[in-house]
Design an enzyme around this catalytic site. Structure first.
Site, PDB file in Angstrom:
ATOM      1  N   LYS A  63      -3.750   7.717  -3.730  1.00  0.00           N
ATOM      2  CA  LYS A  63      -2.682   8.278  -2.913  1.00  0.00           C
ATOM      3  C   LYS A  63      -1.634   8.902  -3.830  1.00  0.00           C
ATOM      4  CE  LYS A  63      -3.785   7.212   1.325  1.00  0.00           C
ATOM      5  NZ  LYS A  63      -3.810   8.221   2.399  1.00  0.00           N
TER       6      LYS A  63
ATOM      7  N   ASP B 199      -7.318  16.321   6.933  1.00  0.00           N
ATOM      8  CA  ASP B 199      -7.110  15.041   7.608  1.00  0.00           C
ATOM      9  C   ASP B 199      -6.066  15.231   8.712  1.00  0.00           C
ATOM     10  OD1 ASP B 199      -6.587  12.511   8.490  1.00  0.00           O
ATOM     11  OD2 ASP B 199      -5.809  11.710   6.622  1.00  0.00           O
TER      12      ASP B 199
ATOM     13  N   GLU C 206      -7.492  15.747  -0.508  1.00  0.00           N
ATOM     14  CA  GLU C 206      -7.311  15.581   0.936  1.00  0.00           C
ATOM     15  C   GLU C 206      -5.910  16.036   1.345  1.00  0.00           C
ATOM     16  OE1 GLU C 206      -8.513  11.690   2.249  1.00  0.00           O
ATOM     17  OE2 GLU C 206      -7.394  11.830   4.131  1.00  0.00           O
TER      18      GLU C 206
ATOM     19  N   ASP D 121      -5.585  11.834  -2.043  1.00  0.00           N
ATOM     20  CA  ASP D 121      -5.021  12.180  -0.742  1.00  0.00           C
ATOM     21  C   ASP D 121      -3.532  12.430  -0.954  1.00  0.00           C
ATOM     22  OD1 ASP D 121      -4.313  12.515   1.875  1.00  0.00           O
ATOM     23  OD2 ASP D 121      -5.068  10.577   2.576  1.00  0.00           O
TER      24      ASP D 121
ATOM     25  N   LYS E  61     -10.167   6.496  -3.622  1.00  0.00           N
ATOM     26  CA  LYS E  61      -9.220   7.520  -3.164  1.00  0.00           C
ATOM     27  C   LYS E  61      -7.852   7.109  -3.681  1.00  0.00           C
ATOM     28  CE  LYS E  61      -7.561   8.520   1.495  1.00  0.00           C
ATOM     29  NZ  LYS E  61      -7.946   9.024   2.831  1.00  0.00           N
TER      30      LYS E  61
ATOM     31  N   HIS F 297       0.887  -1.172   0.000  1.00  0.00           N
ATOM     32  CA  HIS F 297       0.000   0.000   0.000  1.00  0.00           C
ATOM     33  C   HIS F 297       0.922   1.218   0.000  1.00  0.00           C
ATOM     34  CE1 HIS F 297      -4.065   1.504   0.423  1.00  0.00           C
ATOM     35  NE2 HIS F 297      -3.750   2.245   1.465  1.00  0.00           N
TER      36      HIS F 297
ATOM     37  N   LYS G 235     -11.490  11.077  12.135  1.00  0.00           N
ATOM     38  CA  LYS G 235     -10.889   9.806  12.555  1.00  0.00           C
ATOM     39  C   LYS G 235     -10.960   9.717  14.066  1.00  0.00           C
ATOM     40  CE  LYS G 235      -7.704   9.479   8.661  1.00  0.00           C
ATOM     41  NZ  LYS G 235      -6.309   9.404   8.204  1.00  0.00           N
TER      42      LYS G 235
ATOM     43  N   GLU H 152     -14.380   5.755   4.541  1.00  0.00           N
ATOM     44  CA  GLU H 152     -13.341   4.907   3.943  1.00  0.00           C
ATOM     45  C   GLU H 152     -13.010   3.774   4.927  1.00  0.00           C
ATOM     46  OE1 GLU H 152     -10.035   7.632   3.360  1.00  0.00           O
ATOM     47  OE2 GLU H 152      -9.639   7.716   5.500  1.00  0.00           O
TER      48      GLU H 152
HETATM   49  C1  MUC Z   1      -4.988   8.713   5.294  1.00  0.00           C
HETATM   50  O1  MUC Z   1      -4.116   9.559   5.240  1.00  0.00           O
HETATM   51  O2  MUC Z   1      -6.123   9.067   5.049  1.00  0.00           O
HETATM   52  C2  MUC Z   1      -6.705   6.218   4.851  1.00  0.00           C
HETATM   53  C3  MUC Z   1      -6.937   5.453   3.764  1.00  0.00           C
HETATM   54  C4  MUC Z   1      -5.691   5.048   3.258  1.00  0.00           C
HETATM   55  O3  MUC Z   1      -5.470   4.364   2.283  1.00  0.00           O
HETATM   56  O4  MUC Z   1      -4.721   5.583   4.010  1.00  0.00           O
HETATM   57  C5  MUC Z   1      -5.303   6.214   5.102  1.00  0.00           C
HETATM   58  C6  MUC Z   1      -4.623   7.333   5.708  1.00  0.00           C
HETATM   59 MG    MG Z   2      -5.558  11.124   4.636  1.00  0.00          MG
END
Ligand code: MUC
Ligand code: MG
Length: 383
Positions: free
Chosen positions: A168, A248, A223, A197, A166, A20, A272, A326
């Site tokens: 990254k 976040d 994000e 994000d 989402k 991941h 969170k 999520e």
């Molecule tokens: C984050 O920064 O949001 C949430 C989903 C994911 O894949 O990583 C997290 C952390």
């Molecule tokens: Mg995040």
């Protein structure tokens, strides 16, 4: 009056289904701190405190969370009535500053006990109780490869598991990241919402460029594009761009929630429970957002089933959950340590219905995955 009979904390390490890839770490496993509290009536509660990538995401590590609970929080629990969850957490807050994830794990276990004592799901103990029995769940595409991510998204759509994705980004140059997002959105079209994000990976200039380009390729939100302390810059970006910023890392509980709202630093909050310091402070974050007209999204620290269930109980109480959640953490792992997995169906997660958090440890699996296990003769099927 319920007194502390026993508290046990342990770290477990569970492998992920694939690497991941985040801006600050690539995860091959997830480490979580689990807490089990037994009160003087023999009622047992469980909680989870989880972060991401050791110390690369935030200032608490799994080892530090366990130490904070064992050394500083457990002795406080010996002096209080465990049935008064809010009061217990206030006592802990007086003697332990920050350490939000450790506090969240303990508070979740106390809520589990409270729900079991009263015979109701934990969601019924928060504000006016549960308003929904299931909620939308996004999936994070973070394999690091555009083609792999598209194939993964197609499989999720086909299985009716997720239609919110989402992505990254923040590790590669802005243009390369946007090309990746654009290719995925072009492949999925109107069948899915695509969001990104950045995990604080940009500065303000990069964010200006990136947000404009992301809006053009059909991305729905951005994000935490920049550093978490840069609230003034988040406000400038929010004012300049129609594509919304979701806070976040900037959100560590109600005080941050109020400051960001007052400064118009974000239009959406990823709430969170771990980062906020527990279900109750996370609830306060939600109320501040609502009052300020900020949209809500149920965030995750990639918790396992216990932390995901605790989060779901809170999000089930929100009047509005405009951006879904999520809460897919358990689905990223190849193993679990509970008897019954959570149910994901029709793009949603179902909120457990039995008393407390509504999830229970599988003792054999727990013994197997504990980092401090003393024997290795236990062989699990498929493990
Ligand atoms: C984050 O920064 O949001 C949430 C989903 C994911 O894949 O990583 C997290 C952390
Ligand atoms: Mg995040």
């Amino acid at each position: 009056m319920a007194l502390l009979a026993k508290i046990d904390t342990f770290i477990i390490d569970l492998p992920t289904i694939r690497p991941h890839v985040l801006a600050m770490a690539t995860m091959h496993r997830q480490s979580m701190v689990l807490v089990r509290i037994t009160d003087s009536d023999g009622i047992e509660g469980i909680g989870e405190g989880t972060t991401i990538g050791g110390l690369s995401y935030g200032d608490e590590s799994p080892e530090g969370i366990k130490l904070a609970i064992d050394t500083y929080i457990a002795p406080l629990l010996e002096q209080v009535d465990l049935s008064r969850v809010g009061s217990v957490m206030a006592t802990i807050g007086k003697y332990v500053v920050s350490n939000h994830i450790a506090k969240c794990a303990v508070e979740s276990a106390l809520l589990d006990i409270a729900g079991k004592r009263l015979g109701v799901p934990a969601s019924e103990l928060i504000a006016g109780g549960r308003r929904r029995d299931s909620m939308p769940v996004a999936w994070t595409l973070a394999s690091g490869e555009t083609g792999t991510d598209i194939a993964e998204a197609e499989a999720m759509l086909e299985a009716r598991r997720h239609n919110i994705f989402k992505l990254k980004i923040g590790k590669r140059p802005v243009a390369a990241d946007v090309a990746h997002v654009g290719a995925i959105k072009a492949a999925l079209g109107d069948r899915a919402s695509v969001r990104v994000d950045v995990n604080q990976g940009w500065d303000e200039v990069q964010a200006d460029r990136g947000m404009a380009m992301l809006a053009d390729v059909g991305c729905d939100l951005v994000e935490q594009p920049i550093a978490r302390h840069a609230v003034a810059a988040m406000a400038r970006l929010s004012a300049r761009h129609a594509i919304p910023i979701m806070a976040d890392e900037a959100l560590h509980g109600p005080i941050d929630a109020f400051a960001i709202a007052a400064n118009a630093g974000a239009r959406i909050y990823a709430i969170k429970i771990a980062q906020s310091g527990g279900v109750f402070p996370a609830h306060a974050v939600g109320m501040i957002a609502d009052a300020a007209g900020i949209g809500l999204y149920g965030g995750t620290m990639l918790e396992g089933t216990v932390g995901t269930a605790a989060s779901a109980h809170l999000f089930a109480t929100f009047a509005q959950l405009q951006w879904g959640t999520e809460l897919f953490g358990p689905l990223l792992l190849t193993e679990d340590v509970v008897t019954e997995p959570l149910t994901y169906a029709d793009f949603e997660l179902r909120v457990p219905t039995s008393p407390g958090l509504g999830v229970a440890f599988d003792e054999d699996k727990l013994a197997h995955f504990r980092r401090d296990r003393t024997t290795s003769h236990h062989t699990l099927q498929g493990a």
